[in-house]
Design a protein around this motif. Sequence first.
Motif, mmCIF file in Angstrom:
data_model
loop_
_atom_site.group_PDB
_atom_site.id
_atom_site.type_symbol
_atom_site.label_atom_id
_atom_site.label_comp_id
_atom_site.label_asym_id
_atom_site.label_seq_id
_atom_site.Cartn_x
_atom_site.Cartn_y
_atom_site.Cartn_z
ATOM 1 N N ALA A 56 0.905 -1.116 0.093
ATOM 2 C CA ALA A 56 0.003 -0.101 0.193
ATOM 3 C C ALA A 56 0.964 1.335 -0.116
ATOM 4 N N LEU A 57 0.628 2.395 -0.620
ATOM 5 C CA LEU A 57 1.229 3.435 -0.847
ATOM 6 C C LEU A 57 1.603 4.174 0.582
ATOM 7 N N VAL A 58 0.759 3.921 1.684
ATOM 8 C CA VAL A 58 0.888 4.489 2.917
ATOM 9 C C VAL A 58 2.091 4.036 3.434
ATOM 10 N N ASP A 59 2.809 2.751 3.149
ATOM 11 C CA ASP A 59 4.040 2.462 3.463
ATOM 12 C C ASP A 59 5.273 3.071 2.644
ATOM 13 N N ALA A 60 4.733 3.875 1.910
ATOM 14 C CA ALA A 60 6.133 4.611 1.053
ATOM 15 C C ALA A 60 6.708 5.565 1.975
ATOM 16 N N PRO A 61 7.891 5.851 1.712
ATOM 17 C CA PRO A 61 8.828 7.070 2.686
ATOM 18 C C PRO A 61 7.902 8.370 2.567
ATOM 19 N N SER A 62 7.840 9.175 3.529
ATOM 20 C CA SER A 62 7.462 10.450 3.275
ATOM 21 C C SER A 62 5.884 10.693 2.936
ATOM 22 N N ILE A 63 5.304 9.624 2.844
ATOM 23 C CA ILE A 63 3.678 9.596 2.479
ATOM 24 C C ILE A 63 3.114 8.905 3.719
ATOM 25 N N GLY A 64 2.313 9.889 4.384
ATOM 26 C CA GLY A 64 1.503 9.691 5.678
ATOM 27 C C GLY A 64 0.173 9.195 5.057
ATOM 28 N N PRO A 65 -0.712 8.904 6.256
ATOM 29 C CA PRO A 65 -2.064 8.670 5.915
ATOM 30 C C PRO A 65 -2.981 9.532 5.197
ATOM 31 N N LYS A 66 -2.671 10.904 5.399
ATOM 32 C CA LYS A 66 -3.555 11.829 4.950
ATOM 33 C C LYS A 66 -3.012 12.035 3.394
ATOM 34 N N THR A 67 -1.698 12.326 2.931
ATOM 35 C CA THR A 67 -1.150 12.334 1.743
ATOM 36 C C THR A 67 -1.614 11.032 1.082
ATOM 37 N N ALA A 68 -1.658 9.843 1.523
ATOM 38 C CA ALA A 68 -2.045 8.565 0.925
ATOM 39 C C ALA A 68 -3.576 8.614 0.556
#
Length: 526
Positions: free
Chosen positions: A387-399
């Motif tokens: 899931a994209l939320v696991d990528a660096p610098s990307i928190g739940p809101k940005t995801a």
Amino acid sequence: MKPLLSILRAAHCRSTHHYFAIDALPLVQTDSGQRLSNLLLQHHDRYLTGAKDPDTRFRDFQNHVVHVNDGYWGGAPRVAHQWYDRLMKYLRTDRFRDAAHAAGVLSHYFTDPMMPLHTAQCEREKVLHRPIEWSVTKSYHSIYQNWVDDELRVVFQMSDHPGWLGEAILHGARFANRKYQFLIDHYRLDEGVKDPQAGFDHDTHAMLSELFGLAITGWARVLERASLDAESLRAKPLPTGSLTLPMLMSTIKVPTRLWLRRIESKVQKIKIEKLFGEYQRTGDVREHLPSDVDVVHRVVKVHRDELRWKAQRKRQLESTETKIAVTAADSDNPFADVDPFADVDVDASEAAQTTGTSVRYDERGNPVSIAMNRPSPQLGSLSRRDALVDAPSIGPKTAARFEAIGIHLVGEFLDASAEVVAKQLATYWITDETVALWQTQTTLMCEVPGLRARDVQMLAGAGCRNAADLAKCDISFLHQEVLRYSTTSAGRRYLRGAKAPSRAEIAKWIRSISNIAPVHEVRRSA
Ligand SMILES: [Zn+2]
């Protein structure tokens, strides 16, 4: 006001944007900020051209506004961040004329949304827009002087978030928007058409003084932040130097009597005539060079108030928030009669950063690439199916923002075009450069084993784009680049007080993938 500034204003300033750009300079308080101000003064022709270019050359008017009640519609924060990045690039590579131009352009996008008519739209306003702007331009001196004389205290505090600049613009627009209806209702169109200055009654005039104070003070704070960011990017101070009378005179193309006539204050005019007479006689100014008092004196006091306030806030909050207020100087709490925070949609704190750049430049300003971009086999701790939320610098809101445009998985994110994604997200602090940087960080995390978010953030900041890049890197060079990035404001935000990766760690990462491409070299291209 310093006589040189008076002459510069009288000879070169033609519009409100010119005045804002120049009048903020004496308010800049920090040492690095003064170095930057002096550079802008030396290249004042480019600085002033930049300040008008958005209106005269770019004509991208949707970027001059922030319509507060339409979900903060308008491109000002986004383009402001882009021009800030350009300003950083030019200051870093000693392109000071270009930097002065970029600063001028940025001043326009920064201050426009602090004028009420740029914060909303209505039928009545369509009629009033031009007459009001004309009245503002024609009344600049009296509105400005009213701000100076009234000792209004302006607090304009920038946050420590990555999207601080956009936040400041949104807060400024929100403040200005509260005056929108008042301005529309109180403008005296009949009088204003005949005599622009007569269009404003006393209350409107006072309200505009507050907004002038806000725009000018805010721009001074931006210059202070910019100089600090630039000097940490350069890893050395900006050059020192200052505008001289001969330099200034060489840029003035109109006859002396014409610009002299435009100096409003009689006292100032007499002083300048004496100073100018001496200059004409001797080619220099010694006798009539006065010390700069008035505005600066008062502003120092304001600045101290702000520092005291900031210190107080620091104790209450972990990171500094954007705050703005205008009050009489003798009131205790500048925020007592405003609601300083509220509903601005700012989740920028989870953004990686927007001021860093993924392109590196050498001393001569040539881009340095550590090229090679074939994807390596999946080795890292992140997978394209995650899931994209696991990528660096990307928190739940940005995801969640990415979900809304149909991007759920790491793989989908990596395959998307940064430019298209930034457009679709339409969030001022997520520029295409930011998306590209996140993609680089994500790629590194997918390809290189054992990297934490902070590690890939440092590597991406140092210009390393993927495992193949990393494998080819010279350890010392990369370490040096990582250290340099770690001292920038973007790097510091990522590290949050942690140490930058050591040379040994970098060597370990390179070894872990060295079976992919065991060549140690750095390629540079012009
Ligand atoms: Zn404009």
